[in-house]
Design a protein around this motif. Structure first.
Motif, PDB file in Angstrom:
ATOM      1  N   MET A  49       0.848  -1.183   0.000  1.00 56.67           N
ATOM      2  CA  MET A  49       0.000   0.000   0.000  1.00 56.67           C
ATOM      3  C   MET A  49       0.886   1.236   0.000  1.00 56.67           C
ATOM      4  O   MET A  49       1.798   1.352   0.812  1.00 56.67           O
ATOM      5  N   SER A  50       0.571   2.131  -0.861  1.00 57.62           N
ATOM      6  CA  SER A  50       1.346   3.358  -0.928  1.00 57.62           C
ATOM      7  C   SER A  50       0.931   4.299   0.198  1.00 57.62           C
ATOM      8  O   SER A  50      -0.096   4.102   0.854  1.00 57.62           O
ATOM      9  N   PHE A  51       1.721   5.306   0.440  1.00 60.79           N
ATOM     10  CA  PHE A  51       1.426   6.290   1.478  1.00 60.79           C
ATOM     11  C   PHE A  51       0.119   7.009   1.187  1.00 60.79           C
ATOM     12  O   PHE A  51      -0.701   7.226   2.073  1.00 60.79           O
ATOM     13  N   ARG A  52      -0.116   7.345  -0.054  1.00 58.97           N
ATOM     14  CA  ARG A  52      -1.338   8.044  -0.449  1.00 58.97           C
ATOM     15  C   ARG A  52      -2.569   7.179  -0.184  1.00 58.97           C
ATOM     16  O   ARG A  52      -3.578   7.657   0.324  1.00 58.97           O
ATOM     17  N   ALA A  53      -2.456   5.881  -0.509  1.00 57.63           N
ATOM     18  CA  ALA A  53      -3.588   4.984  -0.286  1.00 57.63           C
ATOM     19  C   ALA A  53      -3.843   4.806   1.206  1.00 57.63           C
ATOM     20  O   ALA A  53      -4.995   4.755   1.652  1.00 57.63           O
ATOM     21  N   SER A  54      -2.784   4.702   2.001  1.00 57.30           N
ATOM     22  CA  SER A  54      -2.980   4.531   3.438  1.00 57.30           C
ATOM     23  C   SER A  54      -3.588   5.788   4.065  1.00 57.30           C
ATOM     24  O   SER A  54      -4.425   5.700   4.960  1.00 57.30           O
ATOM     25  N   VAL A  55      -3.192   6.965   3.596  1.00 52.28           N
ATOM     26  CA  VAL A  55      -3.791   8.214   4.096  1.00 52.28           C
ATOM     27  C   VAL A  55      -5.264   8.271   3.708  1.00 52.28           C
ATOM     28  O   VAL A  55      -6.118   8.659   4.501  1.00 52.28           O
ATOM     29  N   THR A  56      -5.585   7.862   2.499  1.00 54.83           N
ATOM     30  CA  THR A  56      -6.981   7.868   2.043  1.00 54.83           C
ATOM     31  C   THR A  56      -7.822   6.909   2.873  1.00 54.83           C
ATOM     32  O   THR A  56      -8.931   7.247   3.305  1.00 54.83           O
ATOM     33  N   VAL A  57      -7.316   5.700   3.120  1.00 59.21           N
ATOM     34  CA  VAL A  57      -8.045   4.720   3.930  1.00 59.21           C
ATOM     35  C   VAL A  57      -8.202   5.249   5.352  1.00 59.21           C
ATOM     36  O   VAL A  57      -9.275   5.127   5.957  1.00 59.21           O
ATOM     37  N   GLY A  58      -7.165   5.854   5.910  1.00 63.65           N
ATOM     38  CA  GLY A  58      -7.259   6.427   7.248  1.00 63.65           C
ATOM     39  C   GLY A  58      -8.300   7.525   7.322  1.00 63.65           C
ATOM     40  O   GLY A  58      -9.070   7.599   8.283  1.00 63.65           O
ATOM     41  N   ALA A  59      -8.339   8.381   6.316  1.00 64.56           N
ATOM     42  CA  ALA A  59      -9.338   9.456   6.299  1.00 64.56           C
ATOM     43  C   ALA A  59     -10.752   8.888   6.206  1.00 64.56           C
ATOM     44  O   ALA A  59     -11.672   9.364   6.870  1.00 64.56           O
TER      45      ALA A  59
END
Length: 178
Positions: A49-59
């Motif tokens: 998982m990329s950083f962008r995807a993990s931030v999106t999932v967290g949001a």
């Protein structure tokens, strides 16, 4: 125009199967003689998982947790509304019954029947008789005397009940000595 040729989707670069780049070998595999880039699974890179995807999932998780409380309170309010609507329906039924009773009370014949049954009213010239024993005792106690059947059974003698009632009245009328 685009760089792609018209021969199809997989005709990217020459020498690569399916138009994809060969996977780069990791440092471990290069240092240990590792596996060739053609044998590396293409989906392994997609599993990370990329950083962008993990931030999106967290949001998205934060938004979902933020919506849990309003949703639960909304469900609670819907249940309360349903209960109140049921109470309203029951109250409307009672109002309808009371209106029917009111309409019956406007009828003089109904009033006369109620006065005769409940208040023992009679017309002039009629005689009223009051029956002492209850209608349940007709067949069972035929041999007993009527005087014995109408006696009340007391838990205490009459004079003790009198003293208790006088004490209760006396305590009720006493004023506070303070």
């Amino acid at each position: 125009m685009s760089r792609r040729s018209t021969s199809g989707r997989g005709s990217g670069r020459p020498g690569t199967p399916g138009g994809r780049r060969p996977q780069r070998a990791s440092k471990q595999s290069r240092s240990h003689g590792g596996v060739s880039p053609e044998l590396i699974d293409d989906t392994a890179a997609g599993r990370r998982m990329s950083f962008r995807a993990s931030v999106t999932v967290g949001a998205l998780l934060i938004v979902l947790f933020g919506l849990i409380q309003p949703i639960s309170s909304g469900l609670t309010q819907m249940q309360q509304i349903a209960a109140l609507e049921a109470d309203i329906d029951a109250t409307k039924g009672e109002v309808d019954q009371l209106q029917e009773e009111r309409e019956r009370l406007d009828d003089p014949e109904h009033l006369e029947r109620l006065a005769r049954e409940n208040l023992q009213y009679v017309h002039e010239g009629e005689e009223a008789f009051i029956v002492v024993d209850s209608p349940d005792d007709h067949g069972d106690e035929a041999g007993e005397s009527e005087a014995g059947a109408s006696k009340a059974v007391r838990a205490q003698p009459w004079y003790i009940e009198l003293v208790d009632s006088l004490r209760a009245v006396g305590y009720a009328n006493e004023e506070d000595p303070t």
